[in-house]
Design a protein around this motif. Structure first.
Motif, PDB file in Angstrom:
ATOM      1  N   ASP A 108       2.826  11.849   6.924  1.00 35.80           N
ATOM      2  CA  ASP A 108       2.741  13.254   7.302  1.00 35.80           C
ATOM      3  C   ASP A 108       3.415  14.120   6.250  1.00 35.80           C
ATOM      4  O   ASP A 108       4.486  13.789   5.745  1.00 35.80           O
ATOM      5  CB  ASP A 108       3.421  13.487   8.646  1.00 35.80           C
ATOM      6  N   THR A 109       2.768  15.228   5.916  1.00 36.59           N
ATOM      7  CA  THR A 109       3.344  16.184   4.979  1.00 36.59           C
ATOM      8  C   THR A 109       3.273  17.565   5.618  1.00 36.59           C
ATOM      9  O   THR A 109       2.194  18.013   6.007  1.00 36.59           O
ATOM     10  CB  THR A 109       2.562  16.195   3.655  1.00 36.59           C
ATOM     11  N   SER A 110       4.405  18.205   5.713  1.00 29.50           N
ATOM     12  CA  SER A 110       4.446  19.528   6.328  1.00 29.50           C
ATOM     13  C   SER A 110       4.181  20.600   5.282  1.00 29.50           C
ATOM     14  O   SER A 110       4.588  20.470   4.131  1.00 29.50           O
ATOM     15  CB  SER A 110       5.817  19.738   6.962  1.00 29.50           C
ATOM     16  N   PHE A 111       3.447  21.635   5.674  1.00 26.52           N
ATOM     17  CA  PHE A 111       3.232  22.753   4.752  1.00 26.52           C
ATOM     18  C   PHE A 111       3.162  24.058   5.530  1.00 26.52           C
ATOM     19  O   PHE A 111       3.020  24.052   6.757  1.00 26.52           O
ATOM     20  CB  PHE A 111       1.974  22.548   3.894  1.00 26.52           C
ATOM     21  N   THR A 112       3.304  25.155   4.813  1.00 29.28           N
ATOM     22  CA  THR A 112       3.342  26.461   5.478  1.00 29.28           C
ATOM     23  C   THR A 112       2.001  27.165   5.357  1.00 29.28           C
ATOM     24  O   THR A 112       1.245  26.958   4.407  1.00 29.28           O
ATOM     25  CB  THR A 112       4.425  27.366   4.878  1.00 29.28           C
ATOM     26  N   ILE A 113       1.713  27.977   6.357  1.00 30.81           N
ATOM     27  CA  ILE A 113       0.565  28.877   6.284  1.00 30.81           C
ATOM     28  C   ILE A 113       1.106  30.290   6.480  1.00 30.81           C
ATOM     29  O   ILE A 113       2.108  30.484   7.168  1.00 30.81           O
ATOM     30  CB  ILE A 113      -0.488  28.544   7.360  1.00 30.81           C
ATOM     31  N   GLY A 114       0.472  31.250   5.839  1.00 28.07           N
ATOM     32  CA  GLY A 114       1.003  32.599   5.916  1.00 28.07           C
ATOM     33  C   GLY A 114      -0.052  33.680   5.767  1.00 28.07           C
ATOM     34  O   GLY A 114      -1.154  33.441   5.273  1.00 28.07           O
ATOM     35  N   MET A 115       0.305  34.860   6.237  1.00 29.78           N
ATOM     36  CA  MET A 115      -0.601  36.002   6.141  1.00 29.78           C
ATOM     37  C   MET A 115       0.218  37.284   6.200  1.00 29.78           C
ATOM     38  O   MET A 115       1.175  37.379   6.986  1.00 29.78           O
ATOM     39  CB  MET A 115      -1.596  35.966   7.300  1.00 29.78           C
TER      40      MET A 115
ATOM     41  N   TRP B 188       0.831  -1.197   0.000  1.00 26.59           N
ATOM     42  CA  TRP B 188       0.000   0.000   0.000  1.00 26.59           C
ATOM     43  C   TRP B 188       0.870   1.252   0.000  1.00 26.59           C
ATOM     44  O   TRP B 188       0.866   2.013   0.969  1.00 26.59           O
ATOM     45  CB  TRP B 188      -0.910   0.029   1.239  1.00 26.59           C
ATOM     46  N   PRO B 189       1.633   1.464  -1.025  1.00 27.55           N
ATOM     47  CA  PRO B 189       2.454   2.670  -1.044  1.00 27.55           C
ATOM     48  C   PRO B 189       1.547   3.896  -1.095  1.00 27.55           C
ATOM     49  O   PRO B 189       0.486   3.851  -1.716  1.00 27.55           O
ATOM     50  CB  PRO B 189       3.261   2.539  -2.328  1.00 27.55           C
ATOM     51  N   ILE B 190       1.930   4.915  -0.421  1.00 22.07           N
ATOM     52  CA  ILE B 190       1.146   6.138  -0.431  1.00 22.07           C
ATOM     53  C   ILE B 190       2.117   7.310  -0.505  1.00 22.07           C
ATOM     54  O   ILE B 190       3.177   7.283   0.121  1.00 22.07           O
ATOM     55  CB  ILE B 190       0.235   6.234   0.810  1.00 22.07           C
ATOM     56  N   ALA B 191       1.759   8.269  -1.322  1.00 28.02           N
ATOM     57  CA  ALA B 191       2.598   9.457  -1.461  1.00 28.02           C
ATOM     58  C   ALA B 191       1.703  10.678  -1.526  1.00 28.02           C
ATOM     59  O   ALA B 191       0.614  10.623  -2.108  1.00 28.02           O
ATOM     60  CB  ALA B 191       3.450   9.360  -2.727  1.00 28.02           C
ATOM     61  N   VAL B 192       2.144  11.744  -0.910  1.00 24.42           N
ATOM     62  CA  VAL B 192       1.378  12.988  -0.932  1.00 24.42           C
ATOM     63  C   VAL B 192       2.262  14.091  -1.492  1.00 24.42           C
ATOM     64  O   VAL B 192       3.419  14.230  -1.099  1.00 24.42           O
ATOM     65  CB  VAL B 192       0.897  13.368   0.490  1.00 24.42           C
ATOM     66  N   THR B 193       1.717  14.845  -2.434  1.00 28.57           N
ATOM     67  CA  THR B 193       2.438  15.968  -3.018  1.00 28.57           C
ATOM     68  C   THR B 193       1.770  17.268  -2.612  1.00 28.57           C
ATOM     69  O   THR B 193       0.561  17.415  -2.786  1.00 28.57           O
ATOM     70  CB  THR B 193       2.432  15.865  -4.556  1.00 28.57           C
ATOM     71  N   LEU B 194       2.554  18.158  -2.072  1.00 28.18           N
ATOM     72  CA  LEU B 194       2.026  19.480  -1.720  1.00 28.18           C
ATOM     73  C   LEU B 194       2.010  20.355  -2.972  1.00 28.18           C
ATOM     74  O   LEU B 194       3.046  20.560  -3.610  1.00 28.18           O
ATOM     75  CB  LEU B 194       2.902  20.127  -0.643  1.00 28.18           C
TER      76      LEU B 194
END
Lengths: 172, 185
Positions: B43-50, A45-51
């Motif tokens: 988990d994916t880190s992201f930024t928030i800004g204002m 179950w590979p999972i990847a997330v792209t921002l």
């Protein structure tokens, strides 16, 4: 066969006597197997997330106490794409219940803006406190969107406020 | 004859026996489940800004003019009333304003009240009222109602969108009133 029964019985009694040790052994076995379980899961179950983009709030004038909302469908909402097991449903959350955006080091209340009330949209169905979606038949979920509310205080100093948030994806 | 305790097996009186096995097994299974859950989280880190701007410094006494441009309210056909079940029908419309003020200045738009009610002309009965449930800002304004005059001091497309549920069968002639206000930030 009959002569084996006493030995078997004795063996079982020993096992029973040492059941505490057995639990420890099982725990040790579990810890040993952890990398294998992890590898198995990743292979199956590979999972990847792209921002795609972070979240930003509309520019506002200093000196007012107001809440500024970025809705999930607003152009400045955070956007993610994901690849995973086709047909599987995922649950998406923001790890932090609230986050402070900071001006510089953000050592004082005047240099902090609280952000909370995460909202999920786009391809995510907003359930209470989370967003849910299922991978397509080719294993894709695009356009997962997250909005939030920024609580600006009149005392906040002008400038660029920045914070960090964690988007967590979990198979259901 | 003594009753056998429910946790005993084959007459054993060891209360920790079966329960102990079940506890150990449960802990083992729970451990595997927790492990599987943990490895499948990502988990994916992201930024928030204002950007918080300096307050607008008006050059002096500054005028602000506001003009109503257009109102586009929907023509609603009430084929299904709320009483007949199904999703509650909603009416959605848009009112557009234009404003002139100081170039580069920020303004905030607001609507006088959230409970403005439409009503059928000539009707005073509450049963014929239906409340506005939501105002939404659009066009030049962001969702919070904030907008900034362009370099010519114009804002030509200040949109106020209104959403109201239709709770009674009303044909034509529903009206209502509200006040749209612009304030320099």
């Amino acid at each position: 066969m009959r002569h084996l029964v006493p030995h078997l019985s004795h063996g079982l009694r020993c096992v029973w006597r040492w059941r505490g040790g057995l639990c420890t052994l099982l725990a040790a076995l579990l810890l040993t197997l952890l990398p294998s379980v992890s590898a198995w899961a990743k292979n199956h179950w590979p999972i990847a997330v792209t921002l795609v983009q972070g979240l930003s709030f509309p520019p506002a004038s200093q000196g007012l106490t107001l809440n500024y909302v970025t809705l999930p469908l607003d152009a400045t909402a955070a956007v993610f794409n994901s690849v995973g097991q086709k047909g599987q449903t995922i649950n998406c959350t923001i790890v932090q219940p609230s986050v402070n955006m900071l001006l510089g080091a953000g050592g004082t209340p005047a240099t902090q803006i609280l952000v909370d009330t995460w909202a999920f949209g786009g391809s995510l169905l907003d359930v209470i406190g989370a967003g849910q979606a299922s991978f397509s038949n080719v294993g894709l979920i695009n356009n997962m969107r997250v909005g939030a509310t920024a609580h600006v205080a009149a005392a906040n100093l002008p400038g660029a406020y920045v914070g960090n948030v964690t988007f967590r994806v979990l198979y259901l | 004859m003594n009753a056998r305790p429910p946790w005993t097996r084959n007459g054993s009186t060891d209360p920790g026996g079966v329960r102990g096995e079940r506890t150990a097994l449960g802990a083992f299974v729970a451990g595997i489940l927790v492990t599987a859950t943990l490895v499948l989280a990502l988990d994916t880190s992201f930024t928030i800004g204002m950007q918080l701007m300096e307050p607008t410094r008006l050059a002096g006494p500054s005028t602000l003019t506001l003009a109503h441009v257009a109102t586009v309210l929907p023509v609603v056909t009430m084929s299904t009333s709320h009483a007949e079940g199904g999703a509650q029908p909603m009416a959605e419309g848009s009112i557009t304003f234009a404003a002139k003020g100081e170039a580069g200045a920020y303004i905030t738009g607001s609507v006088s009240a959230a409970d403005v009610r439409f009503h059928v002309v000539g009707e005073v009965s509450n049963a014929m009222y239906f409340p506005v449930v939501q105002w939404r800002f659009g066009g030049d304004m962001d969702p919070s109602g904030v907008a900034r005059f362009n370099s010519s001091g114009l804002l030509a497309n200040l949109q106020v969108n209104v959403i109201a549920p239709l709770v009674v069968s009303i044909s034509d002639g529903s009206t209502g009133s509200a006040t749209f206000r612009l304030v320099y930030q």
